[in-house]
Design a protein around this motif. Structure first.
Motif: not given
Length: 127
Positions: A48-61, A98-112
């Motif tokens: 999710g974080d290193l493959y999907v996020l850079p190729k698509w977008n935050n919501i998809t990841a 659901i809770i993890i996906a919401v937290a991951e959405y915000f964690f992805h900003f850190y990754i980006m």
């Protein structure tokens, strides 16, 4: 070092979520939550974080992380859920995901912001 810090942040975040939902809500042990955190962290960080996020977008990841979290909690939880019915376990997995996906959405900003998704080991080799 940046990946280790990101994995630590993700691991602590996931462990807290899983223990609060599964441990306090569905009587899983801390060890069960820790095991699920390790499995989920390893799978979702690389996919999710290193493959999907850079190729698509935050919501998809985040949606990919939702699916992974649901499957991991449900499948790993099956042998660990002493006496919990399949439907109740699926509900626990859904709430956790659901809770993890919401937290991951915000964690992805850190990754980006740290530009961790553009690592050299993810690039195809051109030899």
């Amino acid at each position: 070092m940046a990946h280790i810090k990101a994995l630590a942040i993700k691991g602590i975040m996931t462990l807290i979520i899983l223990y609060l939902v599964l441990g306090l809500g569905f009587n899983f042990t801390f060890g069960d939550a820790l095991l699920m955190t390790i499995v989920l962290g390893a799978v979702s960080y690389f996919t999710g974080d290193l493959y999907v996020l850079p190729k698509w977008n935050n919501i998809t990841a985040a949606l990919a992380d939702f699916g992974l979290a649901f499957l991991v909690v449900w499948l790993v939880g099956m042998p660990l859920s002493m006496g919990i019915s399949g439907g109740k376990l699926a509900f626990a997995a859904l709430i956790s995901a659901i809770i993890i996906a919401v937290a991951e959405y915000f964690f992805h900003f850190y990754i980006m912001r740290k530009d961790l998704g553009n690592s050299r080991f993810l690039e195809p080799r051109s030899e």
